[in-house]
Design an enzyme around this catalytic site. Structure first.
Site, PDB file in Angstrom:
ATOM      1  N   THR A  29       0.713   6.544  13.242  1.00  0.00           N
ATOM      2  CA  THR A  29       0.276   5.612  12.388  1.00  0.00           C
ATOM      3  C   THR A  29       1.059   4.197  12.882  1.00  0.00           C
ATOM      4  OG1 THR A  29      -0.295   7.010  10.668  1.00  0.00           O
ATOM      5  CG2 THR A  29       0.059   4.789   9.941  1.00  0.00           C
ATOM      6  N   GLU A  67       9.416   1.449  10.817  1.00  0.00           N
ATOM      7  CA  GLU A  67      10.377   2.574  10.791  1.00  0.00           C
ATOM      8  C   GLU A  67       9.638   3.833  11.014  1.00  0.00           C
ATOM      9  OE1 GLU A  67      13.363   2.414  10.178  1.00  0.00           O
ATOM     10  OE2 GLU A  67      13.880   0.326   9.340  1.00  0.00           O
ATOM     11  N   CYS A  95      13.063  11.379   7.491  1.00  0.00           N
ATOM     12  CA  CYS A  95      13.084  10.691   8.976  1.00  0.00           C
ATOM     13  C   CYS A  95      14.430  11.096   9.779  1.00  0.00           C
ATOM     14  CB  CYS A  95      12.496   9.409   9.224  1.00  0.00           C
ATOM     15  SG  CYS A  95      13.589   8.356   7.933  1.00  0.00           S
ATOM     16  N   GLU A 112       8.625  16.376  15.491  1.00  0.00           N
ATOM     17  CA  GLU A 112       9.010  16.211  14.073  1.00  0.00           C
ATOM     18  C   GLU A 112       8.472  17.021  13.116  1.00  0.00           C
ATOM     19  OE1 GLU A 112       8.304  12.448  11.955  1.00  0.00           O
ATOM     20  OE2 GLU A 112      10.642  12.544  11.514  1.00  0.00           O
ATOM     21  N   LYS A 114       0.858  -1.171   0.002  1.00  0.00           N
ATOM     22  CA  LYS A 114      -0.021   0.111   0.030  1.00  0.00           C
ATOM     23  C   LYS A 114       1.029   1.144  -0.104  1.00  0.00           C
ATOM     24  CE  LYS A 114      -1.800   3.032   1.996  1.00  0.00           C
ATOM     25  NZ  LYS A 114      -1.661   4.615   1.704  1.00  0.00           N
TER      26      LYS A 114
HETATM   27  P1  NAP Z   1       1.815   8.516   7.634  1.00  0.00           P
HETATM   28  O1  NAP Z   1       0.495   9.311   7.568  1.00  0.00           O
HETATM   29  O2  NAP Z   1       2.226   7.690   8.893  1.00  0.00           O
HETATM   30  O3  NAP Z   1       1.688   7.537   6.435  1.00  0.00           O
HETATM   31  C1  NAP Z   1       2.734   6.605   6.134  1.00  0.00           C
HETATM   32  C2  NAP Z   1       1.714   5.445   5.280  1.00  0.00           C
HETATM   33  O4  NAP Z   1       0.813   4.784   6.094  1.00  0.00           O
HETATM   34  C3  NAP Z   1       1.009   5.967   4.279  1.00  0.00           C
HETATM   35  O5  NAP Z   1       0.741   4.850   3.129  1.00  0.00           O
HETATM   36  C4  NAP Z   1      -0.253   6.007   4.978  1.00  0.00           C
HETATM   37  O6  NAP Z   1      -1.427   6.197   3.895  1.00  0.00           O
HETATM   38  C5  NAP Z   1      -0.583   5.040   5.826  1.00  0.00           C
HETATM   39  N1  NAP Z   1      -1.623   5.061   6.767  1.00  0.00           N
HETATM   40  C6  NAP Z   1      -2.016   5.987   7.400  1.00  0.00           C
HETATM   41  N2  NAP Z   1      -2.984   5.835   8.486  1.00  0.00           N
HETATM   42  C7  NAP Z   1      -2.837   4.303   8.328  1.00  0.00           C
HETATM   43  C8  NAP Z   1      -3.478   3.383   9.283  1.00  0.00           C
HETATM   44  N3  NAP Z   1      -4.360   3.641  10.139  1.00  0.00           N
HETATM   45  N4  NAP Z   1      -3.478   2.098   8.948  1.00  0.00           N
HETATM   46  C9  NAP Z   1      -2.608   1.782   8.116  1.00  0.00           C
HETATM   47  N5  NAP Z   1      -1.833   2.600   7.264  1.00  0.00           N
HETATM   48  C10 NAP Z   1      -2.052   3.945   7.562  1.00  0.00           C
HETATM   49  O7  NAP Z   1       3.183   9.129   7.367  1.00  0.00           O
HETATM   50  P2  NAP Z   1       3.203  10.245   6.379  1.00  0.00           P
HETATM   51  O8  NAP Z   1       2.691  11.374   6.511  1.00  0.00           O
HETATM   52  O9  NAP Z   1       3.100   9.784   4.902  1.00  0.00           O
HETATM   53  O10 NAP Z   1       5.146  10.381   6.250  1.00  0.00           O
HETATM   54  C11 NAP Z   1       5.567  11.022   6.949  1.00  0.00           C
HETATM   55  C12 NAP Z   1       5.948  10.473   8.572  1.00  0.00           C
HETATM   56  O11 NAP Z   1       6.852   9.166   7.980  1.00  0.00           O
HETATM   57  C13 NAP Z   1       7.044  11.326   9.176  1.00  0.00           C
HETATM   58  O12 NAP Z   1       6.848  11.256  10.433  1.00  0.00           O
HETATM   59  C14 NAP Z   1       8.357  10.574   8.978  1.00  0.00           C
HETATM   60  O13 NAP Z   1       9.146  10.581  10.065  1.00  0.00           O
HETATM   61  C15 NAP Z   1       7.940   8.985   8.813  1.00  0.00           C
HETATM   62  N6  NAP Z   1       9.024   8.454   7.974  1.00  0.00           N
HETATM   63  C16 NAP Z   1       9.886   7.637   8.652  1.00  0.00           C
HETATM   64  C17 NAP Z   1      10.919   7.116   7.960  1.00  0.00           C
HETATM   65  C18 NAP Z   1      11.732   6.223   8.574  1.00  0.00           C
HETATM   66  O14 NAP Z   1      12.588   5.224   7.915  1.00  0.00           O
HETATM   67  N7  NAP Z   1      11.895   6.047   9.869  1.00  0.00           N
HETATM   68  C19 NAP Z   1      10.914   7.320   6.526  1.00  0.00           C
HETATM   69  C20 NAP Z   1      10.185   8.059   6.115  1.00  0.00           C
HETATM   70  C21 NAP Z   1       9.206   8.593   6.850  1.00  0.00           C
HETATM   71  P3  NAP Z   1      -1.827   7.877   3.366  1.00  0.00           P
HETATM   72  O15 NAP Z   1      -0.980   7.893   2.301  1.00  0.00           O
HETATM   73  O16 NAP Z   1      -3.367   7.393   2.808  1.00  0.00           O
HETATM   74  O17 NAP Z   1      -1.740   8.575   4.598  1.00  0.00           O
END
Ligand code: NAP
Ligand code: MG
Length: 494
Positions: A245, A264, A298, A397, A188
């Site tokens: 999430t 992650e 991140c 963050e 996804k």
């Molecule tokens: P996010 O909202 O957590 O989204 C990540 C993924 O999870 C997306 O595909 C999202 O779908 C999906 N998602 C959202 N709610 C969900 C649920 N209840 N159940 C299952 N899946 C769900 O994060 P983002 O806003 O896309 O990305 C930014 C964040 O990611 C930042 O906080 C960053 O630190 C973190 N990040 C971490 C790393 C690492 O390697 N540690 C790398 C990159 C990013 P949608 O697209 O529809 O929201």
């Protein structure tokens, strides 16, 4: 990979790509469709199929069938390797298309997407592909009258949920090790960045990956992502994204079939700059670490933790370097940084900056969206000084190009500030004193510490966090272990 630079704007207008769901090797309409909006200028790029829970059921059933009949896991390892290496080369052959799609869907410069994301995708597929027939099972010594075999069995159906900041890289960090060990997958991708995932999946079919081994369900996290995390027939859920999430996914995993989660999550990285460091190098890296990918990393170096005796000197250099990293149209080949990923992300970044400045602090640069006349989403390099280590901008963050400056007066204080967040992903230590480098890097509770560099890495080394940055590293041979179960067969010899 071509080394010539295409006309990115022309390619953006002509590039062709799939827009459906990929289930059982077929492009399949979803329950409905949604618009992919480019943060470059707010234009609708296309509409893609949107999966609902029943589409996710179909995709999981497809992955399950592929796993159970061993059409992939049962292939000779050398043949599976060939498929993955062929796939890697196809990624290279289509580097320009993948790069421009990355720029269109999430706003980073196409030039950077080609140099970093596409290259990472290619190398990751190739590295794990080539590892397939080099990882051995075990035969412990248990005495003359028995044989014990310990085999790494593929764990089954893997659900992967990924973000938009490095769509190709982060998807491939999940796909490659999971498929290398023989699992099948339902991916996804981020709602706003499905195009690269669909394109790479199309190349998988072309490379000869059997139907059903990789399925892609574009759609909403709250619907398709949640359906995967809570699915009773998914064995592992691997995730990169926000800590909030991650918590929801872990809960859904526990409340369904206890699939194991790998998370992650976020970070609040820092550059710790000591007075004996090469201050030019430290300042250049600190500026890069918070502006690269418009700060949407991140591992972003979101805090500059600098010794008070060199603070003014370092800050002057950092401000100068950051001033040069202004956003521009990511289809221009010389754009220093591009757009942020979406209008929603722009609002989120600016909202935290405004709230953070409400606690005090001095805004030294940036602080307001720019290039608004384009209809796109652009945020400039932003620097805030004069806040406490427990303030919002030192803790939360931002996921944007926003740097918080925090001075210290002793090594212990530097470590204390460095560790004083809920996260533990990555940070850098700048010093030319080897003992201090070792002492401080050892004391930082992070998955990665860089000494006199930032964001260095290789597929041979793991990448992951501690504390609320998650667990279960991507990359390296350890990533293959995550997608296997250890199985013991004990044979009693007559
Ligand atoms: P996010 O909202 O957590 O989204 C990540 C993924 O999870 C997306 O595909 C999202 O779908 C999906 N998602 C959202 N709610 C969900 C649920 N209840 N159940 C299952 N899946 C769900 O994060 P983002 O806003 O896309 O990305 C930014 C964040 O990611 C930042 O906080 C960053 O630190 C973190 N990040 C971490 C790393 C690492 O390697 N540690 C790398 C990159 C990013 P949608 O697209 O529809 O929201
Ligand atoms: Mg989201």
């Amino acid at each position: 990979m071509t080394t010539t630079t295409p006309d990115w704007t022309a390619l953006a207008a002509s590039v062709q790509y799939p827009t459906e769901l990929l289930i059982e090797g077929e492009w399949s309409a979803g329950s409905t469709r949604y618009e992919v909006v480019s943060p470059i200028d707010g234009r609708i790029v296309t509409e893609v199929a949107m999966a609902d829970a029943s589409d996710v059921d179909r995709a999981v059933a497809s992955a399950r069938a592929a796993f159970e009949d061993r059409r992939w896991a049962g292939m000779a390892p050398a043949d599976r390797k060939d498929v993955m290496v062929r796939w890697a080369h196809l990624v290279n052959d289509h580097a320009d298309e993948l790069a421009v799609l990355t720029a269109l869907e999430m706003g980073k410069p196409a030039r950077e997407a080609k140099a970093i994301d596409v290259r990472a995708c290619h190398r990751t597929l190739r590295w794990f592909g080539e590892s397939i027939d080099k990882v051995l099972d075990e035969m412990p010594k248990v005495g003359d009258s028995s044989w014990a075999m310990v085999e790494r069995e593929p764990a089954g159906v893997v659900g992967a949920v990924t973000p938009w900041n490095f769509p190709l890289t982060l998807e491939t960090w999940k796909i490659a090790p999971a498929l290398a060990v023989g699992c099948s997958m339902v991916l996804k991708p981020a709602e706003n960045a499905p195009l690269t995932a669909l394109y790479v999946a199309q190349l998988a079919l072309e490379a000869g990956l059997p139907d059903g081994v990789l399925n892609v369900v574009n759609g909403l996290g709250s619907v398709a992502g949640a359906a995967l995390a809570g699915h009773m027939d998914v064995d592992i859920i691997t995730f990169t994204g926000s800590t909030a999430t991650g918590r929801a996914i872990m809960t859904a995993a526990a409340q369904s079939n206890m699939k194991r989660p790998y998370l992650e999550l976020g970070g609040k990285g820092a550059n710790l700059v000591f007075p004996d460091a090469d201050l030019d190098a430290a300042a250049a890296a600190a500026a890069w670490a918070i502006t690269y990918n418009a700060g949407q990393m991140c591992t972003a170096g979101a805090r500059l933790i600098v010794h008070e005796s060199v603070k003014e000197e370092v800050l002057t250099k950092v401000l100068e370097a950051m001033a040069a990293a202004q956003p521009a149209n990511p289809l221009e080949d010389d754009a220093p940084i591009g757009a942020v990923a979406s209008a929603r992300q722009l609002d989120a970044i600016h909202g935290i900056v405004v709230e953070g400045l409400g606690q005090g602090g001095r805004l030294l640069m940036g602080g307001e969206p720019v290039l608004t006349e384009t209809g796109g989403s652009y945020y400039p390099p932003t620097v805030v000084d004069g806040l406490q280590p427990d303030s919002l901008l030192a803790q939360k963050e931002v996921f944007g190009p926003v740097l918080t400056v925090l001075p210290f007066s002793s090594d212990d204080e530097a470590v204390r500030i460095g560790n004083a967040t809920d996260y533990g992903l990555a940070s850098a230590v700048w010093t030319n004193d080897l003992s201090r480098a070792r002492r401080v890097s050892k004391a930082l509770r992070m998955g990665t510490v860089w000494v006199n560099c930032y964001e260095e890495g290789d597929l041979t080394v793991p990448f992951g966090g501690v504390k609320q940055s998650g667990f279960g590293s991507d990359k390296s041979l350890h990533a293959m272990d995550k997608f296997t179960d250890l199985k013991t067969t004990w044979i009693e010899l007559p």
